[in-house]
Motif scaffolding. Structure first.
Motif, mmCIF file in Angstrom:
data_model
loop_
_atom_site.group_PDB
_atom_site.id
_atom_site.type_symbol
_atom_site.label_atom_id
_atom_site.label_comp_id
_atom_site.label_asym_id
_atom_site.label_seq_id
_atom_site.Cartn_x
_atom_site.Cartn_y
_atom_site.Cartn_z
ATOM 1 N N PRO A 156 -11.100 36.772 25.789
ATOM 2 C CA PRO A 156 -10.432 35.501 25.459
ATOM 3 C C PRO A 156 -11.251 34.308 25.944
ATOM 4 O O PRO A 156 -10.946 33.695 26.974
ATOM 5 N N LEU A 157 -12.280 33.949 25.210
ATOM 6 C CA LEU A 157 -13.218 32.923 25.651
ATOM 7 C C LEU A 157 -12.532 31.589 25.913
ATOM 8 O O LEU A 157 -12.712 30.983 26.978
ATOM 9 N N HIS A 158 -11.768 31.108 24.942
ATOM 10 C CA HIS A 158 -11.131 29.793 25.082
ATOM 11 C C HIS A 158 -10.226 29.753 26.306
ATOM 12 O O HIS A 158 -10.299 28.829 27.130
ATOM 13 N N GLU A 159 -9.366 30.749 26.449
ATOM 14 C CA GLU A 159 -8.432 30.774 27.580
ATOM 15 C C GLU A 159 -9.170 30.895 28.904
ATOM 16 O O GLU A 159 -8.802 30.262 29.898
ATOM 17 N N HIS A 160 -10.221 31.704 28.935
ATOM 18 C CA HIS A 160 -10.985 31.908 30.168
ATOM 19 C C HIS A 160 -11.633 30.606 30.630
ATOM 20 O O HIS A 160 -11.548 30.234 31.811
#
Length: 388
Positions: free
Chosen positions: A335-339
């Motif tokens: 989860p790139l955006h959330e991370h």
């Protein structure tokens, strides 16, 4: 390969066999030689282990040079003769074991020569790969062309040095242009296509005033590259045509009105923008990958140029699908955006390109437990001099 590079690689390979900078590769075979001689001299004639001395040149062949292995082969043979002769005639192992030790030493020396030759060949090939990598992914000063930047390239194959991922920054009189992309496929054909696209980008991004024209040049270059490969008879698998996803970004030149960037997305993962106010995702790529523009018709062969807001204290994060398609043990995507959003909310200083790239790198490797299924590139840029 240059002598300095070869010595550096050998030093890394033998760092566990060094004490205070000096090689101690000779110590294990020498200790084994002494141990076998002492043990054999202190056992009964019914339990002779002197023939085990053939292991000494075998171990030397794995960690020493050819000369050192030859010395240990000769030393093992001399030690065998002396120790065996010290026993009464009826307890001597005799000619058969002498032949075993002699032949074993000769074979170990030859095996060491083969090992050293293959190591040199491997070092040469690694140097060639490094040169190729520096040609495709050229080193860039930082800051450069008014941008701070940082990048990480991770090969899915731990022995590889370069793949189909590519990125670059090209300054010019019409602003600074940034390109990141991923050529479909692997191996030298993908590297060749990436190099061709980068060559076109470096020239057109400098000379062309319109980002749309730069995008057209890239599309044309990908089609020409595909035709060139076909003419050589090196087409990819039947039914598969080589293409590349990419993101092309234009930063305004000094003195021009700021507060925005121009983006052309060729079917790539949309970039992230991270800043003190949070993390947002740019509009998704609504265009076809490079090489497929003709499918959309002559009037819309390349994606449109989108003008998006971009503050001086924000950082643009571009990644290839090695990040977004990284999976954990349960098959969930990273989860790139959330991370990134969570990390930046805790520490806004992570928006600096160097910190942001490291954050995504560590997160990707942790999520995938270090098992990358595709080449991975993480590239971050922002205007030089921004706070944070």
């Amino acid at each position: 390969m240059s002598g300095g590079a070869e010595q550096s690689t050998r030093a890394q390979r033998q760092q566990l066999l060094r004490v205070r900078g000096r090689s101690v590769a000779w110590a294990p075979p020498l200790l084994l030689l002494a141990a076998i001689a002492v043990i054999d001299s202190n056992t009964s004639g019914e339990f002779r282990i002197i023939s085990w001395i053939v292991l000494v040149p075998g171990i030397a062949a794995a960690i020493c040079g050819v000369g050192g292995t030859a010395v240990f082969a000769a030393l093992a043979l001399v030690t065998y003769i002396e120790v065996d002769a010290a026993w009464p005639h009826q307890d001597q192992t005799g000619l058969p074991d002498f032949i075993l030790v002699a032949v074993g030493g000769a074979l170990a020396t030859m095996a060491c020569a083969v090992r050293v030759r293959e190591e040199r060949r491997m070092l040469h090939m690694r140097d060639v790969a490094d040169t190729t990598r520096r040609t495709v992914l050229r080193p860039m000063p930082t800051p450069w062309a008014g941008l701070d930047h940082a990048a990480v390239y991770l090969a899915a194959d731990s022995e590889a040095r370069v793949g189909g991922d590519f990125y670059d920054i090209q300054p010019g009189p019409h602003g600074t242009r940034v390109l990141l992309g991923d050529v479909q496929g692997k191996g030298l054909p993908a590297v060749d296509a990436a190099a061709a696209l980068l060559g076109t980008f470096r020239e057109s991004a400098y000379h062309e005033s319109s980002l749309a024209v730069v995008a057209e040049r890239l599309e044309t270059r990908m089609r020409r590259q595909r035709q060139y490969v076909a003419d050589l008879g090196e087409e990819p698998a039947r039914g598969v045509e080589r293409f590349a996803t990419a993101v092309l970004v234009g930063f305004p030149p000094p003195g021009a009105p700021g507060g925005h960037i121009e983006v052309v997305n060729f079917g790539h993962e949309p970039p992230l923008v991270a800043g003190p106010s949070g993390v947002r995702l740019l509009p998704p790529g609504d265009g076809l990958p490079l090489g497929f523009g003709g499918l959309a018709g002559p009037a819309s062969g390349v994606p449109p140029v989108r003008r998006v807001p971009f503050a001086p204290d924000e950082t643009l994060l571009l990644v290839t699908d090695g990040v977004t398609e990284a999976r954990d043990a349960e098959g969930a995507f990273f989860p790139l955006h959330e991370h990134v959003a969570l990390a930046v909310s805790v520490d806004p200083g992570l928006t600096h390109p160097r910190h942001l790239v490291e954050l995504v790198r560590e997160g990707t490797l942790r999520h995938s437990t270090g098992h990358l299924v595709d080449d991975t590139t993480i590239f971050a840029v922002r205007p030089a001099g921004a706070g944070g």
